[in-house]
Scaffold this motif. Structure first.
Motif, mmCIF file in Angstrom:
data_model
loop_
_atom_site.group_PDB
_atom_site.id
_atom_site.type_symbol
_atom_site.label_atom_id
_atom_site.label_comp_id
_atom_site.label_asym_id
_atom_site.label_seq_id
_atom_site.Cartn_x
_atom_site.Cartn_y
_atom_site.Cartn_z
ATOM 1 N N GLU A 93 0.537 -1.291 0.164
ATOM 2 C CA GLU A 93 0.043 0.033 -0.022
ATOM 3 C C GLU A 93 0.889 1.312 0.086
ATOM 4 O O GLU A 93 2.149 1.185 0.715
ATOM 5 C CB GLU A 93 -0.890 0.092 1.113
ATOM 6 N N ASP A 94 0.308 2.230 -0.754
ATOM 7 C CA ASP A 94 0.881 3.565 -0.355
ATOM 8 C C ASP A 94 1.029 4.067 1.194
ATOM 9 O O ASP A 94 0.070 3.614 1.684
ATOM 10 C CB ASP A 94 0.333 4.787 -1.227
ATOM 11 N N THR A 95 1.869 4.719 1.465
ATOM 12 C CA THR A 95 2.057 4.998 2.912
ATOM 13 C C THR A 95 2.216 6.578 3.175
ATOM 14 O O THR A 95 2.873 7.129 2.414
ATOM 15 C CB THR A 95 3.209 4.078 3.672
ATOM 16 N N ARG A 96 1.707 6.994 4.431
ATOM 17 C CA ARG A 96 1.740 8.277 4.725
ATOM 18 C C ARG A 96 2.828 8.440 5.862
ATOM 19 O O ARG A 96 2.786 7.559 6.929
ATOM 20 C CB ARG A 96 0.335 8.951 5.142
ATOM 21 N N ASP A 97 4.084 8.872 5.583
ATOM 22 C CA ASP A 97 5.295 8.745 6.486
ATOM 23 C C ASP A 97 5.666 10.202 6.807
ATOM 24 O O ASP A 97 5.755 11.173 6.113
ATOM 25 C CB ASP A 97 6.184 8.016 5.790
ATOM 26 N N TYR A 98 6.293 10.296 8.086
ATOM 27 C CA TYR A 98 7.170 11.297 8.497
ATOM 28 C C TYR A 98 8.402 11.163 7.950
ATOM 29 O O TYR A 98 9.174 12.012 7.502
ATOM 30 C CB TYR A 98 6.819 11.625 10.011
ATOM 31 N N ILE A 99 8.854 9.973 8.665
ATOM 32 C CA ILE A 99 10.334 9.608 8.145
ATOM 33 C C ILE A 99 10.422 8.188 7.354
ATOM 34 O O ILE A 99 9.394 7.374 7.810
ATOM 35 C CB ILE A 99 10.944 9.251 9.654
ATOM 36 N N PHE A 100 10.901 8.047 6.582
ATOM 37 C CA PHE A 100 10.989 7.150 5.606
ATOM 38 C C PHE A 100 12.217 6.555 4.981
ATOM 39 O O PHE A 100 13.333 7.219 5.391
ATOM 40 C CB PHE A 100 10.147 7.123 4.460
ATOM 41 N N LEU A 101 12.347 5.336 4.363
ATOM 42 C CA LEU A 101 13.533 4.986 3.496
ATOM 43 C C LEU A 101 13.272 5.340 1.951
ATOM 44 O O LEU A 101 11.984 5.443 1.549
ATOM 45 C CB LEU A 101 13.826 3.399 3.713
ATOM 46 N N LEU A 102 14.405 5.621 1.290
ATOM 47 C CA LEU A 102 14.235 5.825 -0.058
ATOM 48 C C LEU A 102 13.663 4.752 -0.776
ATOM 49 O O LEU A 102 14.157 3.501 -0.346
ATOM 50 C CB LEU A 102 15.315 6.350 -0.948
ATOM 51 N N SER A 103 12.881 4.539 -1.909
ATOM 52 C CA SER A 103 12.815 3.666 -2.864
ATOM 53 C C SER A 103 13.768 3.225 -3.721
ATOM 54 O O SER A 103 14.784 4.169 -4.154
ATOM 55 C CB SER A 103 11.483 3.958 -3.603
ATOM 56 N N ILE A 104 13.914 2.132 -4.649
ATOM 57 C CA ILE A 104 14.728 1.599 -5.483
ATOM 58 C C ILE A 104 14.619 2.709 -6.863
ATOM 59 O O ILE A 104 15.794 3.155 -7.098
ATOM 60 C CB ILE A 104 14.636 0.327 -6.166
ATOM 61 N N ARG A 141 27.466 5.076 -1.881
ATOM 62 C CA ARG A 141 28.103 4.344 -0.768
ATOM 63 C C ARG A 141 27.756 5.184 0.372
ATOM 64 O O ARG A 141 27.654 6.272 0.442
ATOM 65 C CB ARG A 141 29.627 4.409 -1.420
ATOM 66 N N ALA A 142 27.904 4.465 1.580
ATOM 67 C CA ALA A 142 27.941 5.104 2.783
ATOM 68 C C ALA A 142 28.599 4.160 4.145
ATOM 69 O O ALA A 142 28.700 3.253 3.713
ATOM 70 C CB ALA A 142 26.017 5.140 3.415
ATOM 71 N N THR A 143 28.741 5.149 4.949
ATOM 72 C CA THR A 143 29.620 4.486 6.158
ATOM 73 C C THR A 143 28.654 4.359 7.199
ATOM 74 O O THR A 143 27.825 5.405 7.625
ATOM 75 C CB THR A 143 30.711 5.217 6.369
ATOM 76 N N PHE A 144 29.126 3.572 8.333
ATOM 77 C CA PHE A 144 28.350 3.394 9.528
ATOM 78 C C PHE A 144 29.724 3.257 10.573
ATOM 79 O O PHE A 144 30.182 2.407 10.606
ATOM 80 C CB PHE A 144 27.503 2.242 9.911
ATOM 81 N N ASP A 145 29.829 4.187 11.419
ATOM 82 C CA ASP A 145 31.034 4.250 12.435
ATOM 83 C C ASP A 145 32.091 4.016 11.860
ATOM 84 O O ASP A 145 33.157 3.287 12.266
ATOM 85 C CB ASP A 145 30.865 2.967 13.357
ATOM 86 N N GLY A 146 32.413 4.826 10.560
ATOM 87 C CA GLY A 146 33.645 4.844 10.097
ATOM 88 C C GLY A 146 33.964 3.744 8.962
ATOM 89 O O GLY A 146 34.968 3.829 8.212
ATOM 90 N N TYR A 147 32.987 2.744 9.073
ATOM 91 C CA TYR A 147 33.314 1.572 8.105
ATOM 92 C C TYR A 147 31.984 1.509 6.938
ATOM 93 O O TYR A 147 31.049 1.795 7.162
ATOM 94 C CB TYR A 147 33.105 0.261 8.522
ATOM 95 N N ARG A 148 32.510 1.328 5.685
ATOM 96 C CA ARG A 148 31.350 1.209 4.472
ATOM 97 C C ARG A 148 30.520 0.006 5.120
ATOM 98 O O ARG A 148 31.162 -0.933 5.528
ATOM 99 C CB ARG A 148 32.005 0.871 3.219
ATOM 100 N N TRP A 149 28.879 0.311 4.865
ATOM 101 C CA TRP A 149 28.257 -0.491 5.192
ATOM 102 C C TRP A 149 27.065 -0.669 4.226
ATOM 103 O O TRP A 149 26.839 0.262 3.556
ATOM 104 C CB TRP A 149 28.008 -0.482 6.641
ATOM 105 N N TRP A 150 26.290 -2.003 4.358
ATOM 106 C CA TRP A 150 24.931 -1.842 3.569
ATOM 107 C C TRP A 150 23.737 -1.329 4.050
ATOM 108 O O TRP A 150 23.858 -1.238 5.582
ATOM 109 C CB TRP A 150 24.816 -3.384 3.175
ATOM 110 N N TRP A 151 23.048 -0.687 3.322
ATOM 111 C CA TRP A 151 21.850 -0.149 3.833
ATOM 112 C C TRP A 151 20.600 -0.227 3.179
ATOM 113 O O TRP A 151 20.438 -0.462 2.008
ATOM 114 C CB TRP A 151 21.956 1.450 4.167
ATOM 115 N N TRP A 152 19.333 -0.137 4.070
ATOM 116 C CA TRP A 152 18.127 -0.856 3.353
ATOM 117 C C TRP A 152 17.433 0.329 2.601
ATOM 118 O O TRP A 152 17.647 1.687 2.960
ATOM 119 C CB TRP A 152 17.020 -0.847 4.666
ATOM 120 N N LEU A 153 16.673 0.020 1.428
ATOM 121 C CA LEU A 153 15.670 0.543 0.941
ATOM 122 C C LEU A 153 14.284 -0.004 1.544
ATOM 123 O O LEU A 153 14.270 -0.752 1.850
ATOM 124 C CB LEU A 153 16.007 0.606 -0.600
ATOM 125 N N ARG A 154 13.465 0.905 0.991
ATOM 126 C CA ARG A 154 11.989 0.484 1.227
ATOM 127 C C ARG A 154 11.220 -0.777 0.577
ATOM 128 O O ARG A 154 10.400 -1.361 0.843
ATOM 129 C CB ARG A 154 11.152 1.555 1.662
#
Length: 208
Positions: A93-104, A141-154
């Motif tokens: 379903e479409d969602t009404r969000d204040y905070i969200f993840l980006l889509s592909i 690319r993105a880092t978490f605590d100084g290390y490259r890491w994988w991150w979720w999309l919605r």
């Protein structure tokens, strides 16, 4: 009013955010770095963004970390959640969000360079990944605590027990990773956890 530009990094609510888009007096922001690790969903089984525990967390506990004044600047939006273009899994379903993840679609075609040709015209070799030589991978690319890491999309992956993600090298894992259990054998060096990174996104009023 302060002038803002796309690509600029700005502070808000204790985090640093990159401006991805500006529409009138509102800006689309994403955290510059991965800020946390979370499962996409806290239980096994089929799920979409509308019903996953990560969405509930971001629009509940995480949203409530902001002050009342900060919350008043966060603009709720209606997000379209499309079916996976490669595998046909439900977007939900479409969602009404204040905070969200980006889509592909937002990550592949819009805010990190235009790689739409790879999304719309996949080759037979692209079962799991985008092109590993995609010119826009480094922008994702993105880092978490100084290390490259994988991150979720919605967006849903090859089925509704998986969600699309961005690999540490910036490539898009179009088949997705498990929403409850992950195929990643890599453990983050500082947390000892293999769960996906979270880069929250939001629309912010630029009027103070």
């Amino acid at each position: 009013m302060t002038e803002f530009t796309i690509g600029e990094v700005m502070p808000f609510g204790g985090y640093h955010w990159r401006i991805l888009d500006i529409q009138g007096n509102a800006a689309l922001l994403i955290t510059e770095c991965i800020i946390e690790q979370h499962p996409y969903n806290n239980s096994p089984g089929d799920v979409t963004w509308a019903d996953c525990s990560l969405r509930k967390y971001l629009n509940g506990e995480f949203y409530n970390k902001f002050t009342v004044a900060e919350q008043s600047r966060i603009i709720p939006v209606l997000n379209k959640n499309h079916d996976n273009q490669w595998y046909g899994s439900r977007g939900g379903e479409d969602t009404r969000d204040y905070i969200f993840l980006l889509s592909i679609e937002e990550v592949a075609c819009k805010y990190f360079g235009d790689s739409s040709k790879n999304l719309e015209n996949r080759s037979p070799k692209q079962r799991y990944w985008f092109q590993k030589q995609d010119k826009n991978n480094d922008k994702r690319r993105a880092t978490f605590d100084g290390y490259r890491w994988w991150w979720w999309l919605r967006s849903s992956g090859r089925d509704n027990r998986r969600a699309v993600y961005i690999h540490g090298d910036g490539n898009i894992g179009i088949q997705g990773n498990g929403t409850f259990r992950y195929s990643s054998n890599t453990i983050h060096p500082s947390t000892g956890d293999n769960s996906g990174g979270v880069r929250p996104a939001l629309w912010l009023s630029l009027e103070l």
